[in-house]
Scaffold this motif. Structure first.
Motif, PDB file in Angstrom:
ATOM      1  N   LEU A 106     -13.658 -80.864  57.286  1.00 39.97           N
ATOM      2  CA  LEU A 106     -12.805 -82.053  57.341  1.00 39.97           C
ATOM      3  C   LEU A 106     -12.447 -82.539  55.940  1.00 39.97           C
ATOM      4  N   PHE A 107     -13.399 -82.489  55.027  1.00 39.37           N
ATOM      5  CA  PHE A 107     -13.140 -82.909  53.653  1.00 39.37           C
ATOM      6  C   PHE A 107     -12.146 -81.978  52.961  1.00 39.37           C
ATOM      7  N   LEU A 108     -12.313 -80.676  53.157  1.00 34.66           N
ATOM      8  CA  LEU A 108     -11.433 -79.710  52.497  1.00 34.66           C
ATOM      9  C   LEU A 108      -9.994 -79.783  52.992  1.00 34.66           C
ATOM     10  N   PHE A 109      -9.815 -80.126  54.250  1.00 36.61           N
ATOM     11  CA  PHE A 109      -8.476 -80.130  54.828  1.00 36.61           C
ATOM     12  C   PHE A 109      -7.906 -81.538  55.025  1.00 36.61           C
ATOM     13  N   LYS A 110      -8.502 -82.546  54.396  1.00 35.94           N
ATOM     14  CA  LYS A 110      -8.056 -83.920  54.647  1.00 35.94           C
ATOM     15  C   LYS A 110      -6.644 -84.197  54.146  1.00 35.94           C
ATOM     16  N   ASP A 111      -6.209 -83.535  53.091  1.00 32.81           N
ATOM     17  CA  ASP A 111      -4.873 -83.785  52.526  1.00 32.81           C
ATOM     18  C   ASP A 111      -3.923 -82.603  52.701  1.00 32.81           C
ATOM     19  N   THR A 112      -4.225 -81.716  53.611  1.00 33.65           N
ATOM     20  CA  THR A 112      -3.390 -80.527  53.777  1.00 33.65           C
ATOM     21  C   THR A 112      -2.043 -80.878  54.409  1.00 33.65           C
ATOM     22  N   GLU A 113      -1.065 -80.093  54.058  1.00 34.25           N
ATOM     23  CA  GLU A 113       0.263 -80.236  54.651  1.00 34.25           C
ATOM     24  C   GLU A 113       0.555 -79.078  55.605  1.00 34.25           C
ATOM     25  N   ALA A 114      -0.411 -78.162  55.763  1.00 32.02           N
ATOM     26  CA  ALA A 114      -0.203 -76.976  56.590  1.00 32.02           C
ATOM     27  C   ALA A 114      -0.174 -77.313  58.081  1.00 32.02           C
ATOM     28  N   PHE A 115      -0.901 -78.354  58.478  1.00 33.14           N
ATOM     29  CA  PHE A 115      -0.935 -78.754  59.878  1.00 33.14           C
ATOM     30  C   PHE A 115      -1.137 -80.258  59.960  1.00 33.14           C
ATOM     31  N   ASP A 116      -0.948 -80.788  61.145  1.00 30.00           N
ATOM     32  CA  ASP A 116      -1.103 -82.223  61.384  1.00 30.00           C
ATOM     33  C   ASP A 116      -2.597 -82.562  61.416  1.00 30.00           C
TER      34      ASP A 116
END
Length: 134
Positions: A87-97
């Motif tokens: 969750l921390f690693l993907f918190k600011d991703t733009e790849a998915f909602d």
């Protein structure tokens, strides 16, 4: 893996996968392709974490039943820490909602736990060894 472990695993994987499919369709309708990707990724994460944990606990309970509760608690702590890391690693991703991702993780986890409880209450697991020494 013992027969009860397989039934417990199957009884949890099937409903969790079904919940993931429902979440993916809802996410596709609500958030488009990024929502679909978030829901699918979340379902895969939940299934991977819980299946690996269940297999590890099953193996330990077969080899060393006295360590089963310790291993179950350790596995749970590791799963929560790894999920927090994901969750921390993907918190600011733009790849998915990310909102769909988080909600799907929550929903799939609740379905997994509920199905584990439901299947476990219906299994006839002997808590003593019928042919063991007295």
């Amino acid at each position: 893996m013992q027969a009860n472990d397989v039934r417990l695993l199957r009884g949890s994987v099937v409903p969790t996968t079904a919940a993931g499919v429902i979440a993916a369709v809802a996410a596709l309708l609500a958030a488009g392709g990024k929502g679909l990707l978030g829901a699918v990724f979340a379902t895969v994460v939940v299934l991977a974490f819980f299946v690996i944990g269940q297999v590890a606990i099953g193996r330990i309970s077969r080899d060393n039943p006295m360590m089963m509760m310790n291993m179950a608690l350790f596995t749970y702590i590791v799963q929560i820490l790894l999920l927090g890391l994901v969750l921390f690693l993907f918190k600011d991703t733009e790849a998915f909602d990310t909102k769909v991702f988080g909600l799907t993780i929550l929903g799939a986890t609740l379905v997994w736990v509920a199905s584990q409880v439901w299947v476990f209450t219906r299994l006839k697991i002997a808590y003593v060894e019928p042919d063991g020494e007295r």
